[in-house]
Every structure is written in C-alpha cells, then in structure tokens.
Design a protein around this motif. Structure first.
Motif, PDB file in Angstrom:
ATOM      1  N   LEU A  94      66.064  81.563  31.409  1.00 58.65           N
ATOM      2  CA  LEU A  94      65.439  82.876  31.214  1.00 58.65           C
ATOM      3  C   LEU A  94      65.989  83.574  29.977  1.00 58.65           C
ATOM      4  N   ALA A  95      67.280  83.435  29.731  1.00 57.15           N
ATOM      5  CA  ALA A  95      67.869  84.045  28.537  1.00 57.15           C
ATOM      6  C   ALA A  95      67.325  83.394  27.272  1.00 57.15           C
ATOM      7  N   LEU A  96      67.125  82.084  27.302  1.00 58.67           N
ATOM      8  CA  LEU A  96      66.593  81.382  26.126  1.00 58.67           C
ATOM      9  C   LEU A  96      65.197  81.876  25.753  1.00 58.67           C
ATOM     10  N   LEU A  97      64.434  82.283  26.737  1.00 61.30           N
ATOM     11  CA  LEU A  97      63.080  82.775  26.468  1.00 61.30           C
ATOM     12  C   LEU A  97      63.087  84.066  25.652  1.00 61.30           C
ATOM     13  N   ARG A  98      64.197  84.802  25.690  1.00 56.70           N
ATOM     14  CA  ARG A  98      64.278  86.066  24.960  1.00 56.70           C
ATOM     15  C   ARG A  98      64.826  85.903  23.548  1.00 56.70           C
ATOM     16  N   ILE A  99      65.250  84.713  23.180  1.00 58.70           N
ATOM     17  CA  ILE A  99      65.761  84.493  21.828  1.00 58.70           C
ATOM     18  C   ILE A  99      64.568  84.326  20.893  1.00 58.70           C
ATOM     19  N   PRO A 100      64.490  85.170  19.839  1.00 63.09           N
ATOM     20  CA  PRO A 100      63.338  85.070  18.937  1.00 63.09           C
ATOM     21  C   PRO A 100      63.354  83.773  18.127  1.00 63.09           C
ATOM     22  N   GLY A 101      62.171  83.338  17.757  1.00 64.52           N
ATOM     23  CA  GLY A 101      62.060  82.103  16.989  1.00 64.52           C
ATOM     24  C   GLY A 101      62.082  80.896  17.904  1.00 64.52           C
ATOM     25  N   ASP A 102      61.820  79.748  17.334  1.00 64.55           N
ATOM     26  CA  ASP A 102      61.737  78.524  18.124  1.00 64.55           C
ATOM     27  C   ASP A 102      62.910  77.580  17.926  1.00 64.55           C
ATOM     28  N   ALA A 103      63.694  77.769  16.884  1.00 67.70           N
ATOM     29  CA  ALA A 103      64.724  76.791  16.527  1.00 67.70           C
ATOM     30  C   ALA A 103      65.773  76.626  17.625  1.00 67.70           C
TER      31      ALA A 103
END
Length: 191
Positions: A94-103
């Motif tokens: 869930l936290a990863l989903l909030r990180i902007p960008g795709d890298a």
C-alpha cells in the motif's frame, strides 16, 4: 494631429506594452513556482510513503529475527508469524502505491511478490523465513537508495535465483498435477 495627443497615444501604448510584459513575466514566474511546488510536494509524498514502507520492512525484519521456526512440516493454516508477516507485506504494498513515478514501484514490486510467495521456498518454515528475510533486505536496499536519491540498484543475483527456483517448483507441481501424480500429502492406497 496635435503633438499632445500623439504623445498621449505613445505614452498609453508604452504603458500597455510595459503592463503586458510585467503581466507575462509574473505569469511565467508563477507557473514556474507552481511546477516547482508540485515537484516538491510529490517528492515529499514519495519520502513519506517510502518511510512508511521502510518502517514496515523493519518491523517485518524484527518479527523474523524474533521468530523461532516451527520444526514440523507446515500446515495448511498459517502460523502466527506468517499472519503478521502478510500484514506487513500488505502495508508495504500500500505504501508503494503512494510513491510517485513508476521506477521505484517497478523495482520493488517483483521482490515484494516473491516475498509473498515464501511458501514455495522449501519444505520447512526455516526456508520460508530465510526467503522473506532476503526479500526484505533487497527491498530495504532499493527504498534506501530512493530516499538518498541514488540510482536504484539492480536485483541481486540471489533474488533472481530464488525467482527461478520458485518458478521451477511451481512448474514441477503443475506438471505433477496434470500427470495425475499424487501430491506428497495425498494418501495412496496400495491395495
């Protein structure tokens, strides 16, 4: 035409040009500041989300350190440590989903998926714990690089090897199922 009127028109035209230039400069400045503010906001959101993911991974690592692996063959139902580990892994997701960008997401998600497939690591809980710990270390490494604004590290060789082993085990089990071979837990009637 009267010289005073010409002077007034020239002055008025100069005021319009000067006002337009001033308005254009102010607009460009505000637009640039708005873009910078958006980039800063996204970076801060990414930092908070990454901090959350790292915190969950640290909690998961602490859980794995404090877990004494059961010595019996894993049952179908989950052990308490497995239930807690799954919660931590879900929170990381869930936290990863909030990180902007795709890298960052593209780099960490395959390792996260592999960590969720820990039951393919081998026949005992000790294998499960070892596999999850390796995946946690890899995710911490990638997320820490993102926080430091370093280039994201490639997947380590051991993560690629574990992925290949898991895929091989899944294929073997699928082939055994298709061939009608009994699973090791199935009772075979020899009569």
């Amino acid at each position: 035409m009267n010289a005073d009127i010409v002077t007034a028109f020239v002055g008025f035209g100069g005021a319009i040009v000067g006002g337009g230039a001033s308005f254009g400069a102010a607009w460009l400045t505000l637009r640039h500041q708005s873009k910078q503010a958006d980039a800063t906001r996204l970076r801060e959101l990414g930092q908070v989300a990454t901090d959350t993911a790292l915190s969950e991974l640290i909690k998961l690592d602490d859980l794995l350190d404090s877990t004494t692996p059961p010595t019996d063959t894993p049952a179908v139902e989950l052990e308490p440590w497995e239930q807690q580990a799954r919660i931590h892994l879900r929170n990381v997701e869930l936290a990863l989903l909030r990180i902007p960008g795709d890298a960052v997401r593209a780099r960490v998600t395959p390792t996260l998926r592999l960590a969720k497939e820990y039951r393919w690591a081998g026949p005992r809980h000790v294998h499960y714990i070892q596999m999850v710990r390796l995946m946690v270390d890899d995710m911490v490494s990638a997320l820490s690089a993102y926080i430091r604004a370093d280039p994201l590290p490639p997947h380590p060789r051991h993560v690629k090897q574990i992925r290949a082993d898991v895929n091989r085990r899944k294929t073997a089990e699928a082939n055994a199922f298709l061939m009608g071979e009994p699973e090791p837990d199935d009772e075979v009637d020899d009569t």
